[in-house]
Design an enzyme around this catalytic site. Sequence first.
Site, PDB file in Angstrom:
ATOM      1  N   HIS A 161     -13.828  -3.826 -31.200  1.00 50.59           N
ATOM      2  CA  HIS A 161     -14.718  -2.817 -31.970  1.00 50.59           C
ATOM      3  C   HIS A 161     -14.774  -2.829 -33.463  1.00 50.59           C
ATOM      4  CE1 HIS A 161     -11.823   0.093 -31.890  1.00 50.59           C
ATOM      5  NE2 HIS A 161     -11.764   0.241 -30.618  1.00 50.59           N
ATOM      6  N   ASN A 170     -15.288   6.422 -31.479  1.00 48.49           N
ATOM      7  CA  ASN A 170     -14.382   5.662 -32.425  1.00 48.49           C
ATOM      8  C   ASN A 170     -14.453   4.232 -32.197  1.00 48.49           C
ATOM      9  OD1 ASN A 170     -13.744   8.266 -33.463  1.00 48.49           O
ATOM     10  ND2 ASN A 170     -11.948   8.534 -32.273  1.00 48.49           N
ATOM     11  N   ASP A 228     -16.926  -1.286 -24.900  1.00 47.60           N
ATOM     12  CA  ASP A 228     -16.155  -0.074 -25.070  1.00 47.60           C
ATOM     13  C   ASP A 228     -16.670   1.037 -24.212  1.00 47.60           C
ATOM     14  OD1 ASP A 228     -14.352   1.757 -26.016  1.00 47.60           O
ATOM     15  OD2 ASP A 228     -14.935   1.700 -28.003  1.00 47.60           O
ATOM     16  N   HIS A 244     -17.103   9.606 -20.159  1.00 48.01           N
ATOM     17  CA  HIS A 244     -16.575  11.055 -20.320  1.00 48.01           C
ATOM     18  C   HIS A 244     -17.321  11.931 -19.486  1.00 48.01           C
ATOM     19  CE1 HIS A 244     -13.478  10.139 -23.404  1.00 48.01           C
ATOM     20  NE2 HIS A 244     -14.511   9.642 -24.049  1.00 48.01           N
TER      21      HIS A 244
END
Length: 418
Positions: free
Chosen positions: A223, A269, A296, A300
């Site tokens: 990333h 991030n 990525d 959550h």
Amino acid sequence: MVDATGTRRADVLVKGDVVAEVSAGGPLARPAGAVVLDAEGAFVAPGLVDLHAHLREPGGEEAETIETGTRAAALGGYTAVVAMPNTSPAASSAAVVRQVLHLARGALCEVQPAGTVTEGRAGRTLANMAEMAAEGARIFTDDGNGVQDAALMRRALEYASALGVVVADHCEEASLAANGCMNEGALSSLLGLPGRPAVSEEVMVLRDLALARLTGARLHLLHLSTAASVAAVVAARAAGARVTAEVTPHHLALEDELVKGYDPVFKVNPPLRAASDRRALVAALADGALDAVATDHAPHPPEAKQVSFCDAAPGMLGLETAFGVVAGLGLPLQRVLAVMSWQPAAIAGLAPAHGGPVVPGAPANLCVLDPGRRWVVRGAALASRSRNTPYEGRELVGRARHTLFRGEPVVVAEEAQR
Ligand code: DOR
């Protein structure tokens, strides 16, 4: 049909788990009882391959399971994903790697477990990469954390080189990243949020490119989010480093301006960066400086996101929207497939079973992509167990129509079949 050898008009016949025939132009004779999948206006391609998916099992089942994550992947056109090891417990042992493989039996796409570089991702001692490699792990990463200790990283690269595996690097220097929760710049000052500077990524990129050159090991950079990181990769490659690099759909499509509303769905991030970084990443994807788009995909649960921006968990969903987001960048389809299918497959050692040319005898891991399909993203309609998509309500152009995994149509007309 589009694969690494080019684009042509063809019918494809799948029998059992392999490609049986590919026509040279005209239609194929249809065997009695054959199921026909309509690819009108779309492209048959090798299945997409994701180098970077958080499937959260074991331990994070309230966010995602291997079952829900691989269903999201198949709906996104993926036939293989690399499962990140920041689970609970972390994949630092053969036992957890075996557990992930066991849970993935019967999944809607192939799951290649990644192992950690350091024991428990704690950054103190090396994990037993050899025992995990023996179980099939090919990529080793402490993703979520950078390996802060340079000598430990050097040893990891040396061991990985001897084992013929890849170290995948989450590049963030912790003392610089500190408690920053968005890109550092004028906007973070204005919003009163602590910044995570571009340089926190770039110093570790530069350090590890130097270590890759020293050790001769293969290094994969996860990333990447800044123009200077990409420039460092280009320079190191020219100097002989064996380095590949990925970028996420969100760093290609979204910018730090989105944080203005303090909505934690935009916290990730590395953070969403400035417009100039985003443009540099798109250019680097187009010109070959970047090798892969990796999602990525970071599910959550609501309670981890419905808190203040700084307290929220970083990460966004990506598997079901990745093709539409990348298709919207205006790159030629052949290049989109290169960075989403055959190049990531090669990096993970999944080629040619995944990402390989569509020829008779090849394993039938395929997708049918409709680059003109318009659809509006609704988190509630996604297959992921979580809802944290940054594209809620956005119209995307481009979607996977069908996905075949080992010859089985696991997605037909945008619907999962199990
Ligand atoms: O935003 C992120 N979320 N970045 C990472 O590196 C880890 C990931 C996660 O596991 O949620």
